[in-house]
Write an enzyme that holds these catalytic residues in place. Structure first.
Site, PDB file in Angstrom:
ATOM      1  N   LYS A  66       0.795  -1.221   0.000  1.00 15.43           N
ATOM      2  CA  LYS A  66       0.000   0.000   0.000  1.00 15.43           C
ATOM      3  C   LYS A  66       0.833   1.280   0.000  1.00 15.43           C
ATOM      4  CE  LYS A  66      -3.577  -0.209  -0.477  1.00 15.43           C
ATOM      5  NZ  LYS A  66      -4.216  -0.348  -1.819  1.00 15.43           N
ATOM      6  N   HIS A 128       7.872  -6.771  -1.505  1.00 13.67           N
ATOM      7  CA  HIS A 128       7.532  -6.097  -0.256  1.00 13.67           C
ATOM      8  C   HIS A 128       8.502  -6.505   0.851  1.00 13.67           C
ATOM      9  CE1 HIS A 128       3.899  -4.716  -2.082  1.00 13.67           C
ATOM     10  NE2 HIS A 128       3.219  -5.838  -1.971  1.00 13.67           N
ATOM     11  N   TYR A 213       5.939   8.320  -2.193  1.00  6.57           N
ATOM     12  CA  TYR A 213       4.623   8.394  -2.821  1.00  6.57           C
ATOM     13  C   TYR A 213       4.215   9.861  -2.990  1.00  6.57           C
ATOM     14  CZ  TYR A 213      -0.469   7.556  -3.248  1.00  6.57           C
ATOM     15  OH  TYR A 213      -1.778   7.523  -3.654  1.00  6.57           O
ATOM     16  N   GLY A 271      -6.076   7.205  -3.949  1.00  3.05           N
ATOM     17  CA  GLY A 271      -4.878   7.740  -4.586  1.00  3.05           C
ATOM     18  C   GLY A 271      -4.488   9.136  -4.153  1.00  3.05           C
TER      19      GLY A 271
END
Length: 316
Positions: A66, A128, A213, A271
């Site tokens: 995530k 991950h 991110y 998002g």
């Protein structure tokens, strides 16, 4: 890319089908002190992974669940296609005769790594895993790794629906229960703060590029350009804009059913940035304090900790 899309959907569908016949206590297993999803990983695969031989021209994306790995996977897949003089998005950009494998390194059967030896270069892999659980050949051969991180409050907020999805992890508890598990290492792929702390030991290596991110959201074009430069892939302005357009959240969410099946709505949820404020509310202020304390103890002051801009993205 019909074949690779089908592989992704098939893996997820089989995992969901298997999970539906399992007791909730069976959905996770522990390997070397870390929990993993039983329907995707196995001790036998982890053992086989130890001797996997990486190539110096492999392309690896590392990121905790995530943190945006599906998003960055789209970018890297398109960049690899461009490096091979192919046009991203066209079916002809993938050789139908190529042997395909699910890109997540730790997901699959123990024989997967033998089959991967037949894959043409460059091989694209996602993981991950923490660095100490990756094959030693990756670091020995100085494989280039794009390390993706995300602010922990948004990551936890995005992780909750992932675990609540019926038939996969089927987490039955409340946000408060989930937060407790998140902070006490009872999550698949382990504690996020420990994940960051371990990867920080490698953050200065020249074959590792770190990106958050949030910075990808702030300036997608610059992020794509920097990633392409790191992997030595020249881009024209037209190619750059094509990749940016294809990797936009709106575009990926629109195509998510085709690319990720019924799992698409969970992967491509909102998002955004700062959605954590909808869960870390005033009557649960202790969550904020616990998260802030964990960040200070594990990662504040380190290279990855500074790059996360915690005060900007995780303070109300």
């Amino acid at each position: 890319m019909k074949k690779s899309r089908k592989i992704f959907v098939d893996v997820i569908d089989k995992a969901v089908e298997a999970a539906n016949s399992m007791h909730p206590d069976e959905l996770l297993f522990s390997y070397k002190g870390t929990f993993y999803p039983t329907t995707l990983c196995s001790p036998e695969s982890f053992k086989a992974l130890e001797t996997f031989e990486a190539r110096s021209d492999d392309v690896i994306l590392a990121g905790y669940p995530k943190s945006g790995t599906n998003w960055l996977s789209q970018i890297l897949t398109d960049l690899i296609a461009i490096s091979q003089k192919k046009t991203p998005g066209r079916e002809s950009s993938v050789n139908a005769e190529d042997v395909q494998e699910f890109p997540y390194l730790e997901v699959g059967d123990a024989e997967k790594y033998e089959r991967m030896m037949k894959l043409p270069s460059p091989r694209f892999m996602v993981t991950h895993l923490r660095p100490e659980n990756l094959p030693k050949s990756i670091f020995k051969n100085k494989v280039k790794i794009l390390l993706l991180t995300r602010n922990p409050k948004d990551l936890a907020t995005s992780f909750l629906p992932f675990f609540q999805w019926p038939g996969f992890f089927s987490f039955p508890g409340t946000w408060d229960d989930f937060f407790t598990d998140f902070m006490t290492k009872k999550m698949a792929w382990g504690c996020y703060f420990e994940y960051l702390s371990e990867w920080n030991k490698y953050a200065d290596q020249e074959n590792i590029m770190t990106i958050t991110y949030e910075e990808e959201k702030e300036n997608p074009a610059l992020a794509v350009k920097n990633i392409a430069t790191f992997f030595g892939i020249p881009l024209t302005e037209e190619q750059l804009q094509l990749v940016v357009e294809r990797c936009s959240f709106q575009s990926m969410k629109k195509n998510s059913e085709k690319t990720h099946g019924t799992f698409g709505n969970i992967i491509f949820r909102k998002g955004g940035v700062s959605d954590w404020k909808n869960l870390f509310i005033e009557d649960l202020q202790d969550h904020n304090q616990k998260m802030d304390k964990a960040f200070e103890e594990h990662i504040a002051g380190t290279k990855l900790g500074k790059k996360l801009k915690y005060d900007l993205y995780c303070k109300a």
